[in-house]
Design an enzyme around this catalytic site. Structure first.
Site, mmCIF file in Angstrom:
data_model
loop_
_atom_site.group_PDB
_atom_site.id
_atom_site.type_symbol
_atom_site.label_atom_id
_atom_site.label_comp_id
_atom_site.label_asym_id
_atom_site.label_seq_id
_atom_site.Cartn_x
_atom_site.Cartn_y
_atom_site.Cartn_z
ATOM 1 N N VAL A 130 0.868 -1.174 0.000
ATOM 2 C CA VAL A 130 0.000 0.000 0.000
ATOM 3 C C VAL A 130 0.903 1.221 0.000
ATOM 4 O O VAL A 130 2.086 1.143 0.352
ATOM 5 C CB VAL A 130 -0.947 0.031 1.225
ATOM 6 C CG1 VAL A 130 -1.994 -1.069 1.127
ATOM 7 C CG2 VAL A 130 -0.163 -0.080 2.523
ATOM 8 N N SER A 131 0.342 2.363 -0.386
ATOM 9 C CA SER A 131 1.175 3.552 -0.560
ATOM 10 C C SER A 131 1.382 4.361 0.710
ATOM 11 O O SER A 131 2.411 5.013 0.872
ATOM 12 C CB SER A 131 0.569 4.456 -1.644
ATOM 13 O OG SER A 131 0.543 3.788 -2.886
ATOM 14 N N THR A 132 0.409 4.364 1.616
ATOM 15 C CA THR A 132 0.500 5.220 2.800
ATOM 16 C C THR A 132 0.248 4.433 4.077
ATOM 17 O O THR A 132 -0.320 3.337 4.061
ATOM 18 C CB THR A 132 -0.521 6.369 2.721
ATOM 19 O OG1 THR A 132 -1.845 5.819 2.752
ATOM 20 C CG2 THR A 132 -0.342 7.173 1.440
ATOM 21 N N GLN A 181 -3.316 3.199 5.031
ATOM 22 C CA GLN A 181 -3.921 2.053 4.362
ATOM 23 C C GLN A 181 -3.434 0.756 5.002
ATOM 24 O O GLN A 181 -2.428 0.732 5.702
ATOM 25 C CB GLN A 181 -3.561 2.073 2.869
ATOM 26 C CG GLN A 181 -4.090 3.294 2.131
ATOM 27 C CD GLN A 181 -3.580 3.356 0.701
ATOM 28 O OE1 GLN A 181 -2.382 3.283 0.461
ATOM 29 N NE2 GLN A 181 -4.496 3.483 -0.245
#
Length: 228
Positions: free
Chosen positions: A10-12, A15
């Site tokens: 996931v990017s952040t 999340q």
């Protein structure tokens, strides 16, 4: 025995990779590596560990292609590494991206061909643009530290036997700038002409001092006084 290694991302921090891990384990993953980093980054430690852990006959699985790469070029680079290790690749949400099947291998090969074709088109357009710019007189690279007038006067001083270091001091530039000027002049003329005498040297020096050309383009705090 072959291993199925899952990769989740996931990017952040806001999340969660929990859903991806559940799907990967349900698909048979015996080991899942996950991380919270942008897919645009090449230095993803857990992805690197997953690829390094692959052996012949193993399979790297992900839930969706965008969990692995952000562009077709990145995807192909990663798939190449997977293939080099003797392993296969599978995306659960993208049926065509499955190199465990002949159909999937064919689709990845076609994707690679399209990416190569796209790259060749970009290169061709770039080459045409550069050629047209050069034909129009556009100069590439860093701008010269010396004006055309300064370059001509510097050549006259050098022709008359003035040392490069002295010419550099007079023009308030590094000696390397004068050395490059000499190299270019030799390349154009097949060697520096030696037709000027000392009077030509003094005339060029006086011309520079009188016109204020020496030091032009150099910040005032860095200018030095010309030798008398």
């Amino acid at each position: 025995m072959s291993d199925i290694i899952g990769y989740a991302r996931v990017s952040t921090d806001g999340q969660s990779v929990s859903d991806q891990i559940v799907q990967l384990k349900a698909a048979g993953a015996t080991k899942v590596l996950s991380e919270k980093l942008s897919g645009a980054r090449f230095d993803r430690p857990q992805l690197r560990k997953a690829i390094t852990a692959l052996g012949k006959g193993d399979v790297l699985i992900i839930t969706r292609l965008d969990r692995l790469a952000r562009s077709s070029r990145d995807l192909l680079n990663i798939l190449h590494e997977v293939s080099e290790s003797g392993a296969a690749f599978k995306s659960l949400a993208d049926a065509w991206a499955d190199t465990t099947t002949p159909h999937g291998k064919l689709m990845v090969t076609i994707l690679g061909g399209l990416a190569e074709f796209e790259r060749s088109l970009i290169k061709a357009r770039t080459d045409v643009g550069i050629r047209r710019a050069r034909e129009a007189g556009v100069k590439f690279g860093r701008p010269s530290k010396l004006t055309k007038h300064q370059q001509r006067q510097a050549i006259k001083l050098l022709d008359a036997g003035e040392p490069q270091s002295a010419v550099a001091r007079l023009l308030n530039v590094d000696q390397s700038t004068i050395s490059r000027l000499v190299a270019r002049a030799r390349g154009k003329n097949g060697g520096m002409p030696a037709s000027l005498d000392l009077s030509g040297c003094q005339k060029a020096r006086r011309t520079l001092l009188r016109s204020g050309s020496f030091g032009r383009g150099i910040p005032s705090g860095q200018r030095r006084r010309a030798p008398a």
